[in-house]
Design a protein around this motif. Structure first.
Motif, PDB file in Angstrom:
ATOM      1  N   ARG A 203      -7.848   3.907   4.605  1.00 54.08           N
ATOM      2  CA  ARG A 203      -7.514   5.076   3.797  1.00 54.08           C
ATOM      3  C   ARG A 203      -6.029   5.061   3.469  1.00 54.08           C
ATOM      4  NH1 ARG A 203      -9.046   9.280   7.076  1.00 54.08           N
ATOM      5  NH2 ARG A 203      -6.959   9.481   7.943  1.00 54.08           N
ATOM      6  N   VAL A 204      -5.731   5.271   2.200  1.00 53.17           N
ATOM      7  CA  VAL A 204      -4.354   5.477   1.744  1.00 53.17           C
ATOM      8  C   VAL A 204      -4.278   6.902   1.226  1.00 53.17           C
ATOM      9  CG1 VAL A 204      -2.499   4.737   0.221  1.00 53.17           C
ATOM     10  CG2 VAL A 204      -4.111   3.042   1.123  1.00 53.17           C
ATOM     11  N   SER A 205      -3.366   7.700   1.800  1.00 52.83           N
ATOM     12  CA  SER A 205      -3.238   9.107   1.421  1.00 52.83           C
ATOM     13  C   SER A 205      -1.959   9.329   0.624  1.00 52.83           C
ATOM     14  CB  SER A 205      -3.232   9.999   2.671  1.00 52.83           C
ATOM     15  OG  SER A 205      -4.417   9.825   3.413  1.00 52.83           O
ATOM     16  N   PHE A 206      -2.008  10.365  -0.226  1.00 49.61           N
ATOM     17  CA  PHE A 206      -0.895  10.648  -1.131  1.00 49.61           C
ATOM     18  C   PHE A 206      -0.496  12.116  -1.030  1.00 49.61           C
ATOM     19  CE2 PHE A 206      -3.504   7.254  -2.728  1.00 49.61           C
ATOM     20  CZ  PHE A 206      -2.607   6.285  -3.157  1.00 49.61           C
ATOM     21  N   ASP A 207       0.802  12.393  -1.279  1.00 54.06           N
ATOM     22  CA  ASP A 207       1.271  13.773  -1.256  1.00 54.06           C
ATOM     23  C   ASP A 207       1.104  14.412  -2.635  1.00 54.06           C
ATOM     24  OD1 ASP A 207       3.333  12.795  -2.835  1.00 54.06           O
ATOM     25  OD2 ASP A 207       4.878  12.981  -1.295  1.00 54.06           O
ATOM     26  N   GLU A 208       1.616  15.624  -2.795  1.00 59.70           N
ATOM     27  CA  GLU A 208       1.435  16.366  -4.045  1.00 59.70           C
ATOM     28  C   GLU A 208       2.084  15.676  -5.235  1.00 59.70           C
ATOM     29  OE1 GLU A 208       2.941  20.239  -3.233  1.00 59.70           O
ATOM     30  OE2 GLU A 208       1.054  20.940  -2.324  1.00 59.70           O
ATOM     31  N   GLU A 209       3.095  14.849  -4.995  1.00 65.95           N
ATOM     32  CA  GLU A 209       3.773  14.152  -6.079  1.00 65.95           C
ATOM     33  C   GLU A 209       3.181  12.767  -6.336  1.00 65.95           C
ATOM     34  OE1 GLU A 209       7.985  14.160  -5.615  1.00 65.95           O
ATOM     35  OE2 GLU A 209       8.074  16.276  -5.039  1.00 65.95           O
ATOM     36  N   GLY A 210       2.076  12.464  -5.662  1.00 66.23           N
ATOM     37  CA  GLY A 210       1.424  11.188  -5.883  1.00 66.23           C
ATOM     38  C   GLY A 210       2.016  10.023  -5.126  1.00 66.23           C
ATOM     39  N   ARG A 211       2.914  10.301  -4.169  1.00 69.14           N
ATOM     40  CA  ARG A 211       3.534   9.231  -3.388  1.00 69.14           C
ATOM     41  C   ARG A 211       2.671   8.900  -2.178  1.00 69.14           C
ATOM     42  NH1 ARG A 211       9.189  12.306  -2.695  1.00 69.14           N
ATOM     43  NH2 ARG A 211       7.629  13.872  -2.114  1.00 69.14           N
ATOM     44  N   PRO A 212       2.457   7.606  -1.878  1.00 70.42           N
ATOM     45  CA  PRO A 212       1.675   7.248  -0.696  1.00 70.42           C
ATOM     46  C   PRO A 212       2.425   7.634   0.581  1.00 70.42           C
ATOM     47  CG  PRO A 212       2.615   5.285  -1.713  1.00 70.42           C
ATOM     48  CD  PRO A 212       2.885   6.412  -2.644  1.00 70.42           C
ATOM     49  N   VAL A 213       1.732   8.299   1.502  1.00 68.14           N
ATOM     50  CA  VAL A 213       2.386   8.803   2.714  1.00 68.14           C
ATOM     51  C   VAL A 213       1.702   8.332   3.995  1.00 68.14           C
ATOM     52  CG1 VAL A 213       3.342  10.857   1.605  1.00 68.14           C
ATOM     53  CG2 VAL A 213       1.034  10.949   2.583  1.00 68.14           C
TER      54      VAL A 213
ATOM     55  N   GLN B  56       0.819  -1.215   0.000  1.00 69.69           N
ATOM     56  CA  GLN B  56       0.000   0.000   0.000  1.00 69.69           C
ATOM     57  C   GLN B  56       0.852   1.264   0.000  1.00 69.69           C
ATOM     58  OE1 GLN B  56      -3.193   0.160  -0.346  1.00 69.69           O
ATOM     59  NE2 GLN B  56      -4.006  -1.832   0.258  1.00 69.69           N
ATOM     60  N   LEU B  57       2.000   1.224   0.668  1.00 69.96           N
ATOM     61  CA  LEU B  57       2.834   2.414   0.827  1.00 69.96           C
ATOM     62  C   LEU B  57       4.041   2.442  -0.112  1.00 69.96           C
ATOM     63  CD1 LEU B  57       2.790   2.650   4.742  1.00 69.96           C
ATOM     64  CD2 LEU B  57       1.624   4.175   3.125  1.00 69.96           C
ATOM     65  N   ALA B  58       4.120   1.477  -1.025  1.00 71.28           N
ATOM     66  CA  ALA B  58       5.224   1.401  -1.989  1.00 71.28           C
ATOM     67  C   ALA B  58       6.576   1.373  -1.280  1.00 71.28           C
ATOM     68  CB  ALA B  58       5.164   2.571  -2.970  1.00 71.28           C
ATOM     69  N   LEU B  59       6.681   0.543  -0.235  1.00 74.94           N
ATOM     70  CA  LEU B  59       7.918   0.406   0.521  1.00 74.94           C
ATOM     71  C   LEU B  59       8.574  -0.938   0.215  1.00 74.94           C
ATOM     72  CD1 LEU B  59       6.755   1.775   3.999  1.00 74.94           C
ATOM     73  CD2 LEU B  59       8.042   2.986   2.234  1.00 74.94           C
ATOM     74  N   SER B  60       9.819  -1.066   0.634  1.00 73.08           N
ATOM     75  CA  SER B  60      10.567  -2.312   0.445  1.00 73.08           C
ATOM     76  C   SER B  60      10.527  -3.134   1.723  1.00 73.08           C
ATOM     77  CB  SER B  60      12.020  -2.005   0.086  1.00 73.08           C
ATOM     78  OG  SER B  60      12.098  -1.252  -1.113  1.00 73.08           O
TER      79      SER B  60
ATOM     80  N   HIS C 194       2.441  16.649   3.749  1.00 78.37           N
ATOM     81  CA  HIS C 194       1.027  16.633   4.110  1.00 78.37           C
ATOM     82  C   HIS C 194       0.221  15.951   3.006  1.00 78.37           C
ATOM     83  CE1 HIS C 194      -3.035  17.997   5.018  1.00 78.37           C
ATOM     84  NE2 HIS C 194      -2.611  18.353   6.217  1.00 78.37           N
ATOM     85  N   PRO C 195      -0.709  15.050   3.358  1.00 78.46           N
ATOM     86  CA  PRO C 195      -1.556  14.418   2.333  1.00 78.46           C
ATOM     87  C   PRO C 195      -2.433  15.451   1.626  1.00 78.46           C
ATOM     88  CG  PRO C 195      -1.692  13.233   4.424  1.00 78.46           C
ATOM     89  CD  PRO C 195      -0.999  14.521   4.704  1.00 78.46           C
ATOM     90  N   VAL C 196      -2.610  15.271   0.319  1.00 85.53           N
ATOM     91  CA  VAL C 196      -3.478  16.175  -0.439  1.00 85.53           C
ATOM     92  C   VAL C 196      -4.659  15.433  -1.075  1.00 85.53           C
ATOM     93  CG1 VAL C 196      -1.616  17.806  -0.916  1.00 85.53           C
ATOM     94  CG2 VAL C 196      -2.069  15.942  -2.523  1.00 85.53           C
ATOM     95  N   ARG C 197      -4.589  14.128  -1.146  1.00 80.04           N
ATOM     96  CA  ARG C 197      -5.709  13.334  -1.642  1.00 80.04           C
ATOM     97  C   ARG C 197      -5.616  11.944  -1.033  1.00 80.04           C
ATOM     98  NH1 ARG C 197      -5.052   9.517  -5.675  1.00 80.04           N
ATOM     99  NH2 ARG C 197      -2.936   9.324  -6.515  1.00 80.04           N
ATOM    100  N   ALA C 198      -6.715  11.204  -1.119  1.00 78.01           N
ATOM    101  CA  ALA C 198      -6.718   9.876  -0.514  1.00 78.01           C
ATOM    102  C   ALA C 198      -7.726   8.972  -1.214  1.00 78.01           C
ATOM    103  CB  ALA C 198      -7.046   9.967   0.975  1.00 78.01           C
ATOM    104  N   LEU C 199      -7.473   7.682  -1.138  1.00 76.27           N
ATOM    105  CA  LEU C 199      -8.430   6.656  -1.532  1.00 76.27           C
ATOM    106  C   LEU C 199      -8.947   6.023  -0.249  1.00 76.27           C
ATOM    107  CD1 LEU C 199      -6.515   4.947  -4.486  1.00 76.27           C
ATOM    108  CD2 LEU C 199      -8.353   6.649  -4.625  1.00 76.27           C
ATOM    109  N   GLN C 200     -10.267   5.936  -0.127  1.00 73.68           N
ATOM    110  CA  GLN C 200     -10.852   5.477   1.128  1.00 73.68           C
ATOM    111  C   GLN C 200     -11.907   4.421   0.843  1.00 73.68           C
ATOM    112  OE1 GLN C 200     -11.233   8.078   4.737  1.00 73.68           O
ATOM    113  NE2 GLN C 200     -13.344   8.207   4.055  1.00 73.68           N
TER     114      GLN C 200
END
Length: 252
Positions: free
Chosen positions: A216-226, A127-131, A182-188
């Motif tokens: 909820r998964v939130s994303f920053d201005e660059e579209g990265r999950p945060v 979900q967070l695009a982590l390793s 800071h999150p700017v959008r989210a999928l819930q």
């Protein structure tokens, strides 16, 4: 008009007048001074009696209607609602629990359940695009509004954003904003769930009580999950409301 709605009756403070009027009416309902089905004065009478504008009165009443404290009947006026009152949250804007409660004039507190740095799980990593092996900051809280437990939140944020759980105070989003992410959008996603015995005890209800489960998964201005947050809201105290409009295809 009752002395409750006369000039000088508004709670003291520096907040907006509409929030202070909401607090006055909400407090009167909770104290039993205003009972279910009691009629409130008209907008004009409230404005004149309290020395405020009708716009302020209308904004205050609109918020109380959304909370379920009062109801407005076409051609009849505004009345105190009966039965259990639910909080309502719209789904068109991304706000934190603290921000949402602040707009209602509610005091928000949290009981800390967990604050730690831990290895990411495989599901969280996806979900967070982590390793695998990356660290995440875990923030688990029991959220209260005016002392009433409403939700259990389990948030997970990459440690590259929040390397120290102690950085989080009253608002997770405020801490993330301070870190520049800071999150700017989210999928819930919202689904039905039944509370476990432990969850029910925290929320002050019976085991197996219906709840709203939210991921909820939130994303920053660059579209990265945060942020990945999984929450359980009391089904008897909270509603989520979405405003829908007809699509262009539907209009045709």
């Amino acid at each position: 008009m009752s002395a409750l709605f006369r000039t000088g009756a508004l709670p003291q403070g520096e907040g907006p007048l509409y929030l202070r009027l909401q607090a006055l009416i909400r407090g009167a309902v909770e104290a039993g001074e205003l009972k279910p089905a009691d009629a409130l004065p008209s907008e004009r009478d409230l404005a004149e009696g309290m020395g405020i504008s009708r716009v302020t009165v209308r904004k205050a009443l609109t918020g109380l209607v959304e909370e379920g404290v009062v109801e407005q009947r076409q051609g009849s006026g505004t009345f105190v609602s009966g039965g259990r009152r639910k909080l309502q949250q719209g789904l068109s804007h991304l706000t934190s629990f603290s921000e949402d409660m602040a707009t209602r004039g509610r005091r928000t507190t949290s009981d800390w359940l967990l604050r730690s740095l831990e290895r990411v799980t495989p599901a969280e990593a996806m979900q967070l695009a982590l390793s695998p092996g990356d660290l995440v900051c875990r923030i688990h809280r029991l959220r209260r509004a005016d002392g009433v437990p409403l939700a259990i939140e389990r948030a997970c944020v990459p440690a590259t954003i929040l390397p120290d759980p102690g950085l989080v105070g009253a608002s997770l989003y405020a801490a993330m904003a301070a870190a520049g992410r800071h999150p700017v959008r989210a999928l819930q996603r919202i689904s039905a769930a039944n509370l476990s015995a432990d969850e029910a005890a925290l929320l002050g209800v019976s085991p197996g009580t219906a709840a709203l489960a939210i991921m909820r998964v939130s994303f920053d201005e660059e579209g990265r999950p945060v942020e990945l947050t999984q929450s359980h809201y009391r089904g008897d105290a909270y509603d989520f409301v979405a405003e829908l409009s007809l699509s262009d295809q539907g209009r045709s």
